[in-house]
Design a protein around this motif. Structure first.
Motif, short mmCIF file in Angstrom:
data_model
loop_
_atom_site.label_atom_id
_atom_site.label_comp_id
_atom_site.label_asym_id
_atom_site.label_seq_id
_atom_site.Cartn_x
_atom_site.Cartn_y
_atom_site.Cartn_z
N UNK A 194 0.83 -1.20 0.00
CA UNK A 194 0.00 0.00 0.00
C UNK A 194 0.87 1.26 0.00
N UNK A 195 1.70 1.35 -1.02
CA UNK A 195 2.58 2.52 -1.13
C UNK A 195 2.82 2.81 -2.61
N UNK A 196 3.15 4.06 -2.89
CA UNK A 196 3.36 4.47 -4.29
C UNK A 196 4.66 3.90 -4.82
N UNK A 197 5.71 3.93 -4.00
CA UNK A 197 7.02 3.46 -4.42
C UNK A 197 7.40 2.21 -3.65
N UNK A 198 8.60 1.73 -3.89
CA UNK A 198 9.05 0.50 -3.23
C UNK A 198 9.49 0.78 -1.79
N UNK A 199 9.54 -0.30 -1.00
CA UNK A 199 9.90 -0.17 0.41
C UNK A 199 11.39 0.06 0.59
N UNK A 200 12.20 -0.42 -0.35
CA UNK A 200 13.65 -0.24 -0.30
C UNK A 200 14.09 0.63 -1.47
N UNK A 201 15.10 1.46 -1.24
CA UNK A 201 15.65 2.28 -2.32
C UNK A 201 16.26 1.37 -3.38
N UNK A 202 16.08 1.78 -4.63
CA UNK A 202 16.49 0.96 -5.78
C UNK A 202 17.72 1.53 -6.47
N UNK A 203 17.79 2.85 -6.56
CA UNK A 203 18.89 3.47 -7.28
C UNK A 203 19.05 4.92 -6.90
N UNK A 204 19.58 5.70 -7.83
CA UNK A 204 19.89 7.10 -7.55
C UNK A 204 18.65 7.93 -7.25
N UNK A 205 17.50 7.48 -7.75
CA UNK A 205 16.24 8.18 -7.47
C UNK A 205 15.43 7.46 -6.38
N UNK A 206 16.19 6.90 -5.45
CA UNK A 206 15.55 6.34 -4.27
C UNK A 206 14.64 5.17 -4.57
N UNK A 207 13.39 5.25 -4.12
CA UNK A 207 12.46 4.12 -4.19
C UNK A 207 11.62 4.12 -5.47
N UNK A 208 11.92 5.00 -6.42
CA UNK A 208 11.16 5.01 -7.69
C UNK A 208 11.26 3.64 -8.35
N UNK A 209 10.11 3.09 -8.71
CA UNK A 209 10.07 1.73 -9.24
C UNK A 209 10.08 1.68 -10.75
N UNK A 210 11.22 1.98 -11.36
CA UNK A 210 11.34 1.83 -12.80
C UNK A 210 12.71 1.25 -13.13
N UNK A 211 12.84 0.71 -14.32
CA UNK A 211 14.04 -0.03 -14.71
C UNK A 211 15.25 0.88 -14.89
N UNK A 212 15.01 2.11 -15.32
CA UNK A 212 16.13 3.04 -15.46
C UNK A 212 16.75 3.33 -14.10
N UNK A 213 15.92 3.45 -13.08
CA UNK A 213 16.44 3.67 -11.73
C UNK A 213 17.24 2.46 -11.26
N UNK A 214 16.75 1.27 -11.58
CA UNK A 214 17.49 0.06 -11.21
C UNK A 214 18.86 0.04 -11.86
N UNK A 215 18.93 0.52 -13.08
CA UNK A 215 20.19 0.50 -13.81
C UNK A 215 21.24 1.41 -13.17
#
Length: 402
Positions: A318-339
């Motif tokens: 029940x949240x807009x973004x992920x619970x853990x930070x993924x990349x440079x843009x924090x918890x934004x859930x997109x593949x570019x952020x993962x990269x």
């Protein structure tokens, strides 16, 4: 109120737990000290390689977190505490440890309020229907019968907020996650799909089964991976591995856990790749409940390694973004952020992009992967969460094959 809890370790299914230390609960802190007999035991292991080395020191934390987080991992979660407090309204944190079910506790730790505790008993064979009925009675808030309290107590030692129990399939122990009356969709089916996709993407995944409860309701059963039927394997969550304490939000980060794996794992390259794949899969299936207690390490043959994956649920959280930070843009859930975090896992951009595109191809075929187990109508309900268009937004100069 309990102020002292003795910690025991169970290393084999056929052996009794042996004393390993003691937890002392005070108003402002919790202390832990290893027992001298454990320090002298040739089978002894450090409960955390860095934070709890095998010494005669007293280890202290404000709560069961930080250096003492490993004890939280084998204690009851939100659901288990509710079960305990229904029968013991004045129970505190220490009480919850000793009152939760030792017979079915996850991992190697067992707890007792006395030094010379005797552990025994057998797990009752309880039908799924009876467990589910007791869960519904609990959620309705009424007075539980003695039998219902006994049924619920079996699942009281597990972490998490969902109703849980156990069953035996082909002589093996399985954790069963039951639906809640407040569920907005069929979470059992969503978890089965998530776990099947994890396996298809090359991630170490325990066996999973759907178990029908009613024509419309299912539970999901996950085979326990903390035992092979003979040995009991110690576990620690990512939170404990990282030494997470309350308000340390910077550690809620896949990259921080990757660096912890590099330091603690016996095979850091393989484990970092697996963690990267898990992070990417959670993005691809909109699993926003990917918090630091839903990742773990396991001790096998004296070596710490990333545990098999668990709690991978499509469209969860029940949240807009992920619970853990993924990349440079924090918890934004997109593949570019993962990269942007590829280097923290040991990859360059090209290697990470290859893995991501390979996983896109696999996840794109998700309906074929689960078609023999999941009704088409039920699968359609979660289609929105899988490869959602938002995950392909790319502010960076990279492209992925949708």
């Amino acid at each position: 109120m309990t102020s002292k809890v003795y910690v025991y370790v169970k290393l084999r299914e056929v052996n009794s737990p042996i004393i390993a230390g003691v937890l002392n609960f005070y108003n402002d802190r919790i202390d832990f000290r290893y027992a001298k007999s454990w320090l002298n035991n040739p089978s002894a292991f450090a409960f955390h390689p860095d934070l709890l080395p095998l010494t005669e020191m007293v280890y202290t934390s404000r709560e069961l977190d930080g250096c003492l987080g490993v004890f939280r991992d084998s204690g009851p979660g939100i659901w288990g505490k509710e079960v305990i407090k229904r029968q013991h309204p004045n129970s505190d944190l220490a009480d919850c440890l000793v009152l939760s079910n030792n017979l079915l506790r996850i991992g190697a730790f067992r707890y007792a309020p006395e030094r010379d505790a005797v552990f025994g008993g057998e797990v009752d064979a309880i039908s799924l229907e009876e467990i589910y009925a007791a869960i519904l009675a609990m959620e309705d808030g009424g007075v539980l019968t003695e039998r219902q309290a006994l049924v619920l107590a079996q699942g009281s030692s597990m972490d998490g907020m969902r109703p849980k129990g156990f069953t035996v399939i082909d002589g093996q122990s399985w954790i069963v996650k039951f639906p809640s009356k407040n569920d907005y969709d069929n979470k059992a089916i969503n978890e089965l799909i998530g776990m099947r996709l994890a396996h298809a993407c090359g991630i170490d995944t325990p066996d999973v089964k759907l178990l029908p409860l009613t024509p419309q309701k299912y539970a999901v059963a996950v085979k326990r991976f903390d035992t092979d039927g003979l040995n009991i394997f110690p576990l620690m969550s990512a939170a404990s591995a990282m030494g997470y304490a309350d308000r340390e939000s910077e550690k809620k980060d896949y990259r921080w856990f990757a660096q912890t794996l590099i330091r603690l794992s016996s095979d850091p390259l393989a484990d970092c790749e697996s963690l990267f794949r898990r992070m990417v899969l959670n993005i691809m299936i909109s699993n926003k409940d990917d918090h630091i207690y839903n990742q773990a390490m396991i001790l096998k043959n004296g070596k710490w390694q990333l545990s098999p994956v668990y709690d991978v649920v499509c469209g969860e959280g029940n949240r807009r973004n992920h619970a853990m930070a993924i990349g440079d843009r924090g918890t934004d859930g997109d593949l570019a952020n993962a990269l942007t975090s590829a280097g923290d896992f040991g990859f360059n951009d090209q290697q990470a992009t290859t893995i991501i595109n390979e996983m896109i191809d696999i996840v794109s075929g998700w309906k074929d992967i689960v078609c023999d187990e999941v009704d088409t109508i039920e699968a359609k309900k979660i289609e929105w969460a899988i490869l959602h268009p938002d995950i392909f937004r790319a502010p960076l100069a990279h492209s992925f094959s949708a």
